[in-house]
Each structure stands twice: as C-alpha cells, then as structure tokens.
Design a protein around this motif. Structure first.
Motif, short mmCIF file in Angstrom:
data_model
loop_
_atom_site.label_atom_id
_atom_site.label_comp_id
_atom_site.label_asym_id
_atom_site.label_seq_id
_atom_site.Cartn_x
_atom_site.Cartn_y
_atom_site.Cartn_z
N THR A 175 -24.96 29.93 -45.09
CA THR A 175 -23.87 28.96 -45.02
C THR A 175 -23.42 28.48 -46.40
O THR A 175 -22.51 27.67 -46.50
N ASN A 176 -24.07 28.97 -47.46
CA ASN A 176 -23.66 28.60 -48.81
C ASN A 176 -22.32 29.25 -49.13
O ASN A 176 -22.16 30.46 -48.95
N PRO A 177 -21.33 28.49 -49.59
CA PRO A 177 -19.97 29.03 -49.78
C PRO A 177 -19.86 30.10 -50.85
O PRO A 177 -18.86 30.82 -50.88
N HIS A 197 -17.20 35.69 -56.12
CA HIS A 197 -18.35 35.41 -55.25
C HIS A 197 -18.07 35.84 -53.82
O HIS A 197 -16.99 36.35 -53.50
N GLY A 198 -19.05 35.64 -52.95
CA GLY A 198 -18.91 35.97 -51.54
C GLY A 198 -18.18 34.88 -50.78
O GLY A 198 -17.54 34.00 -51.38
N THR A 199 -18.29 34.92 -49.46
CA THR A 199 -17.57 33.94 -48.65
C THR A 199 -18.25 33.76 -47.30
O THR A 199 -18.94 34.66 -46.82
N THR A 200 -18.04 32.62 -46.70
CA THR A 200 -18.43 32.39 -45.31
C THR A 200 -17.24 32.54 -44.38
O THR A 200 -17.37 32.34 -43.18
N GLU A 201 -16.08 32.90 -44.94
CA GLU A 201 -14.85 33.03 -44.14
C GLU A 201 -14.20 34.39 -44.38
O GLU A 201 -13.19 34.51 -45.08
N PRO A 202 -14.75 35.46 -43.83
CA PRO A 202 -14.21 36.80 -44.09
C PRO A 202 -12.77 36.97 -43.63
O PRO A 202 -12.04 37.81 -44.17
N CYS A 213 -12.47 30.22 -56.02
CA CYS A 213 -12.08 31.13 -57.10
C CYS A 213 -11.61 32.43 -56.48
O CYS A 213 -10.60 32.46 -55.79
N ILE A 214 -12.36 33.51 -56.71
CA ILE A 214 -12.06 34.81 -56.11
C ILE A 214 -13.19 35.14 -55.15
O ILE A 214 -14.33 35.36 -55.56
N ARG A 215 -12.88 35.16 -53.86
CA ARG A 215 -13.90 35.44 -52.86
C ARG A 215 -13.75 36.87 -52.35
O ARG A 215 -12.65 37.41 -52.28
N MET A 216 -14.87 37.46 -51.99
CA MET A 216 -14.90 38.82 -51.47
C MET A 216 -15.73 38.86 -50.19
O MET A 216 -16.51 37.96 -49.92
N PHE A 217 -15.53 39.93 -49.39
CA PHE A 217 -16.47 40.15 -48.30
C PHE A 217 -17.88 40.17 -48.88
O PHE A 217 -18.10 40.67 -49.99
N ASN A 218 -18.84 39.66 -48.14
CA ASN A 218 -20.20 39.60 -48.66
C ASN A 218 -20.75 40.99 -49.00
O ASN A 218 -21.43 41.17 -50.01
N GLN A 219 -20.45 41.98 -48.16
CA GLN A 219 -20.91 43.34 -48.47
C GLN A 219 -20.23 43.88 -49.72
O GLN A 219 -20.82 44.66 -50.47
#
Length: 267
Positions: A175-177, A197-202, A213-219
């Motif tokens: 759950t960490n953003p 970084h990753g995201t909790t909201e794909p 900032c710039i979020r990406m799919f976690n994978q």
C-alpha cells in the motif's frame, strides 16, 4: 525532510497513501475504468488513449503477472482498463541519445530506455503535477527497493486525516504509494526532487494525475530498475516536446500483440 520523501520541497510531489487492496487479475476481458474517489485521481486522459473493448493479449497478462518472490509478494496487475500502447514494448527510437539513456516524455506519458540500433524499450507512465514541473538532464544517483514514504508538513496540513498517521513515514509494502522500487534523480549533488517509482493505482498509467512524480506499473519499475545502474543519464523532455508524435503510436493490439517485433521487450 527524508531522502524517501518525493514531496520534500514541493507540494503534490508524491502520491499519498490509500487503502489500496491488491486486485486479482480479471482474466482477459476489458472492464470499464473506475477511478478512486479519493487520493491521486486521474484528471486528464486523451480520448485516443481509452482502451478498446477487446481481449488483452496473453503475453501481456504474463508480463504483468504476480511476482511471489518479491519481499512483499506482488500480485498480478489488472491492466484491463489501460490502453495497450502503454504496455512495455520495444519500439523504433528516432532521437540521438546514446544507448542506456532514459528519456521521459511526460506529455505523451511514456518513458524510453534507449537501446542499440535505433531501438528503445517504451514504458507507459502516469504523470503527476511534479512530473510536469521540471525538465532537463539528470542522473540516477540513488536506487531503492521497497522504499519508505514520508508525507511533508504541507501534505499533512492539507489532508490531516489521510496523511497525518504517516508523519513519521510509511513502511514499505503493497500500500506504499512509491511501490516496489524508486529511482532518485540528481543534477550533480543537487536533488532534483524528481522520482520515478511504482504505483498503487495501475489504472492511472497513461494519464495525468493530481499528484506524484512519474509512476509506472509495478512490474515495469522493477524491470527498469534491474536494467539501469546508478549514474544512468536521464533526459526529461518539456511537456510540449515529444519523442514520437501522438498519431504515430501504434498500440500493441494493432501490432497483433507482443509477438510483433516492435512490441517485444528483449532482454
């Protein structure tokens, strides 16, 4: 201010926490996009970026499958509501940056890792206000696996109920953003406060969002993290400067899935 704080000196620099629940992958059917009622909500999406009602190619489902060996076992990412153009794929690269360079195109919501022979890996991204607030050339000076996240005093003031409990930092986890990985950009010894970084909201990949900032799919952030060493050069374009014109984008679905040469992320 902490090194893991994406908002240390700038409001809305990092998406805040939310009670995100890992969602199971919903097979290959495409569902309508449902945005969260609170937190970093998508505020702008080009009409052409809305996903078509068509099955997701099985190879992309495998690309965004669960990663149970992670420190915090990562569930599969639900990509059903995201246009396939934002899935990781190899494409032709028309610019002159040398191989190994990371190029961020915030206007078109893409990040490129330049490869040999005029090719690049292209990743879809979500762009927060802070992702549009800075452009230029920097280097990755710090990489973090499962980073902590700490809200600034301004974030706590604006949303005390939501961010106040994390004034001493949020531990790493699902759950960490910031997600499972974060890359920190510096201009010499100066922290640009720009993060990838990753995201909790794909579902927000391919959109502008209210913060972050710039979020990406976690994978995808895991994949990029493994490919780029410290001191990698990063070029962040102006919002009105693009690697490719929007009309030139062929979605992976139009390319008949990741078996097509331009859609295969080669190792």
């Amino acid at each position: 201010m902490t090194g893991d704080d994406c908002e240390a000196m700038m409001p809305d620099l990092c998406n805040g926490p939310r009670s995100a629940r890992p969602r199971a992958l919903r097979g290959a059917s495409v569902l309508s996009l449902t945005l969260l009622a609170a937190g970093c909500m998508a505020t702008d999406r080009d009409v052409g970026a809305i996903a078509s009602v068509a099955p997701v190619h099985p190879s992309f489902l495998a690309m965004y499958a669960a990663k149970p060996a992670e420190r915090f076992p990562l569930p599969a990412t639900d990509i059903s509501a995201v246009d396939p153009r934002y899935f990781r794929q190899e494409v032709a690269y028309p610019r002159s940056e040398p191989p190994g360079t990371v190029v961020v195109d915030p206007g078109n919501k893409f990040l490129y890792l330049v490869r040999e022979n005029g090719r690049a890996l292209r990743y879809g991204v979500g762009v927060g206000k802070a992702g549009l607030a800075w452009n230029g050339t920097a280097e990755i000076k710090r990489k973090a696996e499962w980073p902590r996240w700490t809200p600034t005093a301004d974030m706590i003031r604006r949303e005390p109920e939501r961010n106040g409990p994390w004034r001493n930092g949020m531990a790493p986890g699902l759950t960490n953003p910031l997600g499972p990985r974060a890359l920190y950009l510096f201009d010499g010894d100066r922290d640009t406060l720009y993060r990838i970084h990753g995201t909790t909201e794909p579902q927000t990949i391919g959109t502008n969002v209210s913060s972050g900032c710039i979020r990406m799919f976690n994978q995808d952030i895991i994949n990029l993290y493994e490919r780029v060493p410290v001191n990698t050069k990063v070029v962040v374009l102006r919002p009105d400067a693009h690697v490719e014109p929007l009309e030139a984008f062929a979605t992976a679905r139009e390319e008949e899935g990741p078996g097509h040469r331009s859609a295969v992320p080669k190792s």
